[in-house]
Design an enzyme around this catalytic site. Structure first.
Site, PDB file in Angstrom:
ATOM      1  N   GLU A  68     -19.853   5.701  -3.859  1.00 38.24           N
ATOM      2  CA  GLU A  68     -18.471   5.848  -3.394  1.00 38.24           C
ATOM      3  C   GLU A  68     -17.753   4.496  -3.384  1.00 38.24           C
ATOM      4  O   GLU A  68     -16.562   4.407  -3.654  1.00 38.24           O
ATOM      5  CB  GLU A  68     -18.449   6.510  -2.003  1.00 38.24           C
ATOM      6  CG  GLU A  68     -18.808   7.988  -2.118  1.00 38.24           C
ATOM      7  CD  GLU A  68     -19.348   8.612  -0.843  1.00 38.24           C
ATOM      8  OE1 GLU A  68     -19.209   8.030   0.233  1.00 38.24           O
ATOM      9  OE2 GLU A  68     -19.935   9.709  -0.957  1.00 38.24           O
ATOM     10  N   HIS A 122     -23.223   1.710  -2.813  1.00 41.06           N
ATOM     11  CA  HIS A 122     -23.124   3.182  -2.777  1.00 41.06           C
ATOM     12  C   HIS A 122     -22.124   3.625  -3.850  1.00 41.06           C
ATOM     13  O   HIS A 122     -21.118   2.937  -4.095  1.00 41.06           O
ATOM     14  CB  HIS A 122     -22.660   3.627  -1.389  1.00 41.06           C
ATOM     15  CG  HIS A 122     -22.793   5.102  -1.183  1.00 41.06           C
ATOM     16  ND1 HIS A 122     -21.883   5.988  -1.685  1.00 41.06           N
ATOM     17  CD2 HIS A 122     -23.748   5.844  -0.577  1.00 41.06           C
ATOM     18  CE1 HIS A 122     -22.264   7.230  -1.365  1.00 41.06           C
ATOM     19  NE2 HIS A 122     -23.399   7.164  -0.696  1.00 41.06           N
ATOM     20  N   SER A 140     -27.765  15.400  -1.719  1.00 41.34           N
ATOM     21  CA  SER A 140     -27.881  16.778  -1.232  1.00 41.34           C
ATOM     22  C   SER A 140     -29.262  17.135  -0.663  1.00 41.34           C
ATOM     23  O   SER A 140     -29.683  18.293  -0.758  1.00 41.34           O
ATOM     24  CB  SER A 140     -27.467  17.762  -2.330  1.00 41.34           C
ATOM     25  OG  SER A 140     -26.099  17.590  -2.649  1.00 41.34           O
ATOM     26  N   ASN A 191     -26.759   8.178   6.272  1.00 42.42           N
ATOM     27  CA  ASN A 191     -25.484   7.506   5.986  1.00 42.42           C
ATOM     28  C   ASN A 191     -24.354   8.375   6.524  1.00 42.42           C
ATOM     29  O   ASN A 191     -24.062   9.433   5.967  1.00 42.42           O
ATOM     30  CB  ASN A 191     -25.345   7.315   4.468  1.00 42.42           C
ATOM     31  CG  ASN A 191     -23.966   6.805   4.068  1.00 42.42           C
ATOM     32  OD1 ASN A 191     -23.222   6.300   4.898  1.00 42.42           O
ATOM     33  ND2 ASN A 191     -23.637   6.941   2.787  1.00 42.42           N
ATOM     34  N   LYS A 230     -21.277   7.817   6.442  1.00 45.63           N
ATOM     35  CA  LYS A 230     -19.998   7.632   5.731  1.00 45.63           C
ATOM     36  C   LYS A 230     -18.886   7.430   6.772  1.00 45.63           C
ATOM     37  O   LYS A 230     -19.163   6.839   7.814  1.00 45.63           O
ATOM     38  CB  LYS A 230     -19.707   8.814   4.809  1.00 45.63           C
ATOM     39  CG  LYS A 230     -20.897   9.167   3.917  1.00 45.63           C
ATOM     40  CD  LYS A 230     -20.520  10.086   2.807  1.00 45.63           C
ATOM     41  CE  LYS A 230     -21.760  10.559   2.083  1.00 45.63           C
ATOM     42  NZ  LYS A 230     -21.480  11.083   0.758  1.00 45.63           N
ATOM     43  N   GLU A 266     -29.650   7.567  -6.335  1.00 44.03           N
ATOM     44  CA  GLU A 266     -28.691   8.583  -5.919  1.00 44.03           C
ATOM     45  C   GLU A 266     -27.849   9.018  -7.117  1.00 44.03           C
ATOM     46  O   GLU A 266     -26.776   8.426  -7.372  1.00 44.03           O
ATOM     47  CB  GLU A 266     -27.765   8.011  -4.843  1.00 44.03           C
ATOM     48  CG  GLU A 266     -28.473   7.592  -3.569  1.00 44.03           C
ATOM     49  CD  GLU A 266     -27.576   7.791  -2.358  1.00 44.03           C
ATOM     50  OE1 GLU A 266     -27.927   8.616  -1.513  1.00 44.03           O
ATOM     51  OE2 GLU A 266     -26.518   7.163  -2.297  1.00 44.03           O
ATOM     52  N   GLY A 323     -23.414  15.072  -2.218  1.00 42.78           N
ATOM     53  CA  GLY A 323     -22.456  15.953  -1.542  1.00 42.78           C
ATOM     54  C   GLY A 323     -22.095  17.205  -2.320  1.00 42.78           C
ATOM     55  O   GLY A 323     -21.103  17.867  -2.008  1.00 42.78           O
TER      56      GLY A 323
HETATM   57  C1  PEP Z   1     -25.044   9.777   0.403  1.00 44.01           C
HETATM   58  O1  PEP Z   1     -23.973   9.705   1.000  1.00 44.01           O
HETATM   59  O2  PEP Z   1     -25.599   8.741   0.000  1.00 44.01           O
HETATM   60  C2  PEP Z   1     -25.646  11.090   0.168  1.00 44.01           C
HETATM   61  C3  PEP Z   1     -26.817  11.166  -0.396  1.00 44.01           C
HETATM   62  O3  PEP Z   1     -24.915  12.153   0.593  1.00 44.01           O
HETATM   63  P1  PEP Z   1     -25.402  13.701   0.620  1.00 44.01           P
HETATM   64  O4  PEP Z   1     -26.759  13.701   1.276  1.00 44.01           O
HETATM   65  O5  PEP Z   1     -24.378  14.378   1.447  1.00 44.01           O
HETATM   66  O6  PEP Z   1     -25.481  14.180  -0.771  1.00 44.01           O
END
Ligand code: PEP
Length: 249
Positions: free
Chosen positions: A95, A93, A211, A8, A10, A165, A171
């Site tokens: 976000e 997601h 992460s 992803n 973003k 997630e 992040g």
């Molecule tokens: C994400 O954006 O869904 C995500 C898992 O980000 P990260 O791997 O940076 O934690």
């Protein structure tokens, strides 16, 4: 074992930068046995089409409008991304849930719109730290699954991937431990069984995100009951992401 590896982007990179990325990534992952999905910004989908067509790399968007078309200035419809060769879309997601106030009701509508258009849905679910500390995470995830998949037919679940997630892991550099991920993957399957059937529960694809990176992916991706991983930060480094996508799990 074959895994599903999802990137992803973003809101990162420009289309011109993504050209080099796509070219390099396609070359480096030529012999991968895993399923790979890249989700760049909408503006990069034409580039994805140019460089991923004819490869084993699938691509998708990070969102769609809940309506198929019409007077929705600034929105992008499911069949528009499909026309550019996208086969996947990320929906729900954290976000989008937090920063764009997307409700489970809206997410449910977006999922139906995506499935009706023939897209595969990567549905993100995950609890925040407060819910986790209150030991309510399993209950919370079950409710998200229930609300987000309301009215979906069992045969449509072939086109749904559930990405667990945890918000506190996205992040932040804090990963969930293997035991908790395995437990949540099982919780997701239990809820699918409850809402649909045992067959649907064992067939559903469940991935983890939060992460995952070049140092921890091997350990995390061997978690019991886990079919793959969704990566944000880690997918931006083409060399490392190609290593993760190429790995023999
Ligand atoms: C994400 O954006 O869904 C995500 C898992 O980000 P990260 O791997 O940076 O934690």
């Amino acid at each position: 074992m074959k895994k599903l590896i999802i990137g992803n982007f973003k809101m990162n990179t420009k289309p011109s930068e993504f050209k080099n990325y796509a070219m390099t990534f396609a070359t480096k992952t030529k012999n991968s046995k895993n399923d790979i999905v890249i989700c760049p910004p909408y503006t990069h989908l034409g580039v994805a089409k140019e460089f991923f067509a004819g490869t084993k790399i699938a691509y998708g968007a990070q969102n769609i409008c809940e309506e198929p078309k019409g007077s929705f200035t600034g929105e992008v419809g499911a069949d528009m991304i499909k026309d550019l060769g996208a086969t996947y879309v990320i929906i729900g997601h954290s976000e989008r849930r937090a920063k764009f106030k997307e409700s489970d009701k809206l997410i449910n509508k977006k999922i139906k719109t995506a499935l009706a258009c023939g897209l595969k849905v990567i549905l993100c679910v995950g609890e925040n730290l407060q819910t986790r500390n209150a030991k309510q995470a399993c209950q919370f995830i079950r409710k998200q699954i229930d609300d987000d998949l309301k009215g979906i037919y069992e045969n449509e679940l072939d086109s749904v991937i559930v990405a667990y997630e945890p918000i506190w892991a996205i992040g932040t550099g804090h990963v969930a431990n293997k035991r908790d991920i395995a437990k949540m993957a099982q919780t997701i399957r239990d809820e699918i069984e409850h809402q649909f059937s045992k067959k649907a529960a064992s067939a559903i694809t469940v991935v983890y995100g939060g992460s995952v990176n070049i140092s921890n992916y091997k350990n995390l991706l061997t978690t019991e009951g886990l079919d793959g991983a969704l990566m944000g930060g880690a997918c931006l480094d083409v060399d490392n992401f190609a290593i993760i996508a190429k790995e023999n799990y």
